[in-house]
Write a protein that holds these residues in place. Structure first.
Motif, PDB file in Angstrom:
ATOM      1  N   GLU A  43       0.833  -1.203   0.000  1.00 40.63           N
ATOM      2  CA  GLU A  43       0.000   0.000   0.000  1.00 40.63           C
ATOM      3  C   GLU A  43       0.868   1.254   0.000  1.00 40.63           C
ATOM      4  OE1 GLU A  43      -2.419  -0.361   3.452  1.00 40.63           O
ATOM      5  OE2 GLU A  43      -3.696  -1.949   2.620  1.00 40.63           O
ATOM      6  N   TYR A  44       0.397   2.277  -0.703  1.00 46.27           N
ATOM      7  CA  TYR A  44       1.137   3.543  -0.736  1.00 46.27           C
ATOM      8  C   TYR A  44       1.183   4.149   0.665  1.00 46.27           C
ATOM      9  CZ  TYR A  44       2.663   8.157  -2.341  1.00 46.27           C
ATOM     10  OH  TYR A  44       3.363   9.317  -2.546  1.00 46.27           O
ATOM     11  N   TRP A  46       0.945   6.825   2.766  1.00 40.25           N
ATOM     12  CA  TRP A  46       0.560   8.232   2.878  1.00 40.25           C
ATOM     13  C   TRP A  46       1.139   8.889   4.126  1.00 40.25           C
ATOM     14  CZ3 TRP A  46      -1.425  10.642  -1.157  1.00 40.25           C
ATOM     15  CH2 TRP A  46      -2.102   9.912  -2.126  1.00 40.25           C
ATOM     16  N   ASP A  47       1.306   8.122   5.199  1.00 38.73           N
ATOM     17  CA  ASP A  47       1.884   8.690   6.417  1.00 38.73           C
ATOM     18  C   ASP A  47       3.337   9.096   6.206  1.00 38.73           C
ATOM     19  OD1 ASP A  47       2.385   5.901   6.108  1.00 38.73           O
ATOM     20  OD2 ASP A  47       3.033   5.767   8.197  1.00 38.73           O
ATOM     21  N   ARG A  49       4.609   9.974   3.280  1.00 38.20           N
ATOM     22  CA  ARG A  49       4.552  11.174   2.436  1.00 38.20           C
ATOM     23  C   ARG A  49       4.271  12.419   3.274  1.00 38.20           C
ATOM     24  NH1 ARG A  49       4.254  12.642  -2.633  1.00 38.20           N
ATOM     25  NH2 ARG A  49       3.212  14.607  -3.107  1.00 38.20           N
ATOM     26  N   LYS A  50       3.364  12.291   4.224  1.00 41.71           N
ATOM     27  CA  LYS A  50       3.048  13.420   5.092  1.00 41.71           C
ATOM     28  C   LYS A  50       4.254  13.841   5.920  1.00 41.71           C
ATOM     29  CE  LYS A  50      -0.122  14.864   8.785  1.00 41.71           C
ATOM     30  NZ  LYS A  50      -1.225  14.442   9.687  1.00 41.71           N
ATOM     31  N   SER A  90       9.542   3.992  -0.112  1.00 40.24           N
ATOM     32  CA  SER A  90       9.410   5.373   0.358  1.00 40.24           C
ATOM     33  C   SER A  90      10.386   6.291  -0.362  1.00 40.24           C
ATOM     34  CB  SER A  90       9.636   5.434   1.866  1.00 40.24           C
ATOM     35  OG  SER A  90       8.636   4.719   2.561  1.00 40.24           O
ATOM     36  N   ILE A  93       9.005   7.976  -3.410  1.00 41.44           N
ATOM     37  CA  ILE A  93       8.196   9.187  -3.238  1.00 41.44           C
ATOM     38  C   ILE A  93       9.054  10.396  -3.547  1.00 41.44           C
ATOM     39  CG2 ILE A  93       6.946  10.614  -1.574  1.00 41.44           C
ATOM     40  CD1 ILE A  93       6.207   8.046  -0.080  1.00 41.44           C
ATOM     41  N   SER A 126       0.902  15.291  -6.047  1.00 42.24           N
ATOM     42  CA  SER A 126       1.953  14.334  -6.407  1.00 42.24           C
ATOM     43  C   SER A 126       1.996  14.191  -7.919  1.00 42.24           C
ATOM     44  CB  SER A 126       1.683  12.979  -5.752  1.00 42.24           C
ATOM     45  OG  SER A 126       2.711  12.068  -6.056  1.00 42.24           O
ATOM     46  N   ASN A 165       3.461   5.949  -9.546  1.00 40.54           N
ATOM     47  CA  ASN A 165       2.449   6.856  -8.977  1.00 40.54           C
ATOM     48  C   ASN A 165       1.105   6.774  -9.697  1.00 40.54           C
ATOM     49  OD1 ASN A 165       3.980   7.769  -6.859  1.00 40.54           O
ATOM     50  ND2 ASN A 165       4.055   9.905  -7.520  1.00 40.54           N
ATOM     51  N   ILE A 168      -2.370   7.476  -7.801  1.00 44.71           N
ATOM     52  CA  ILE A 168      -2.300   8.456  -6.704  1.00 44.71           C
ATOM     53  C   ILE A 168      -1.809   9.818  -7.177  1.00 44.71           C
ATOM     54  CG2 ILE A 168      -1.988   6.630  -4.991  1.00 44.71           C
ATOM     55  CD1 ILE A 168       0.897   8.925  -5.488  1.00 44.71           C
ATOM     56  N   SER A 211       4.996   1.280  -3.776  1.00 48.52           N
ATOM     57  CA  SER A 211       4.886   2.341  -4.776  1.00 48.52           C
ATOM     58  C   SER A 211       4.033   1.833  -5.934  1.00 48.52           C
ATOM     59  CB  SER A 211       6.281   2.727  -5.295  1.00 48.52           C
ATOM     60  OG  SER A 211       6.193   3.705  -6.309  1.00 48.52           O
TER      61      SER A 211
END
Length: 387
Positions: A43-44, A46-47, A49-50, A90, A93, A126, A165, A168, A211
């Motif tokens: 899974e991508y 997101w945490d 990325r944040k 990661s 990203i 993104s 990507n 997303i 990814s």
């Protein structure tokens, strides 16, 4: 007269080292504990990325006047390397932040830069880079995607493949043929919410599972002429001018993966007991570790040298393509070889998912393939040598 080489020839500026250490801390504290789960679930993150956005790391590829904190190519790749030490997914990203934005940075109009780059710098949006197709990977001139002008708009039709990507990204840099007779292509910004834009099932991959990689489909997708990047029919220059720089991201990722594997194997060898003593005391393993550390150090020096060439040579310099190709080629081959050897240090434990070594090895393989296969890198290098 003797050359004075006594002061700091190979030193990285202190401000870059400080930022690198900050990236390293985030990677170790926030990304490393999640790495196995990211890989397992596919899974991508997101945490992650944040966390990268909140620390301004995502802004590294973007100029300050557009909301970023651009500190040069070396700093971007230092960040990729540190993240890749713990999680290659990661690291992508950060890599795609550059790959998806650099075409606009280098070739885009001021209006395009103002419209898209500040949101990339902040992490709000993104990007993605859509060049490859099912039958056009190393040979972009063979692409089937077309764009036909209709007044002040372009109508794009085609299918891309192997696009990082996918699903997303908020916008895609899409390359399409605009002159079929002369085989010319043009680069466009295509927002993901435009009618006719979709994607099929995502790829199930050997590595970098966190990814998303997929095949965007464009069916009569209309974009305004203002979304053209650079000049019409000059899209190949946009693609090559971007890739000759961003392939350093794959090199940095490879160096990070390899170093992460060496570090883990070294610590394991100190603690693993066999025949009554740590396996690190056996010369056969000591030499394997020594060879791996040496190869990674050599790859890193070549990477940093190539970053310096990118930052100091003018755009279009043949030296840029040669050095970045050498760095990508050597670093990725090193990552593959080193992760295989470091897995051997762990023996049976290296082969199971309870330990990260098999993930390092699976993630390393893609660095020999994307951003231009290593076979293509050898073509670029030899052409630069032979004129």
């Amino acid at each position: 007269m003797a050359n004075d080489l006594s002061t700091g020839v190979y030193e990285i500026p202190s401000e870059l080292l400080e930022f690198r250490d900050a990236v390293r801390q985030i990677a170790q504290e926030k990304i490393a504990p999640r790495a196995a789960e990211i890989d397992e679930k596919g899974e991508y993150p997101w945490d992650v990325r944040k966390a990268l956005a909140e620390s301004d790391i995502l802004g590294l590829p973007i100029a300050e006047d557009l909301g970023g904190i651009h500190m040069g190519t070396l700093m971007q790749q230092l960040a990729v390397e540190e993240i890749a030490k713990v999680c290659a997914s990661s690291a992508l990203i950060q890599m795609i932040q550059e790959l998806g934005s650099l075409p606009i940075t280098l070739f885009g109009s001021d209006e395009l830069k103002q419209r898209f780059l500040p949101k990339i710098a902040s992490g709000e949006h993104s990007p993605a880079f859509a060049l490859s197709e099912p039958e056009a990977g190393s040979d972009p001139a063979s692409m089937k995607t077309t764009a036909v002008r209709d007044g002040d708009e372009w109508v794009i039709n085609g299918t891309k493949n192997w696009i990082t990507n996918t699903s997303i990204a908020d916008f895609y840099v899409v390359f399409a043929k605009t002159d079929l007779e002369r085989n010319r292509i043009t680069a466009f910004v295509v927002e993901s919410d435009r009618p006719g834009f979709s994607w099929g099932p995502l790829e199930r991959k050997l590595g970098i599972k966190g990814s998303p990689t997929g095949s965007p489909v464009l069916e009569d997708v209309r974009v305004p002429h203002a979304n053209v990047i650079g000049e019409v029919d000059k899209g190949l220059s946009v693609a090559l001018g971007t890739l000759e720089r961003t392939r350093l991201g794959a090199a940095a990722q490879a160096v990070g993966i390899a170093q992460g594997a060496v570090d883990y194997a070294t610590n394991y060898a100190k603690e693993r007991i066999a025949f009554g003593k740590p396996i690190a005391t056996f010369q056969g393993l000591q030499w394997k570790l020594a060879d791996a550390e040496t190869r990674v150090a050599a790859a890193r020096e070549l990477l940093y040298k190539a970053c310096s060439v990118v930052d100091n040579e003018p755009r279009g310099s043949r030296a840029v393509g040669k050095w970045t190709s050498m760095a990508k080629l050597f670093a990725s081959d090193t990552a593959m070889a080193v992760t295989v050897d470091m897995l051997q240090v762990l023996g049976g434990y290296g082969y199971v998912k309870d330990y990260p070594m098999e993930r390092f090895m699976r993630d390393a393989k893609i660095t020999q393939i994307y951003e231009g296969t290593n076979e293509i890198q050898r073509v670029v290098i030899s052409r630069a040598m032979l004129g």
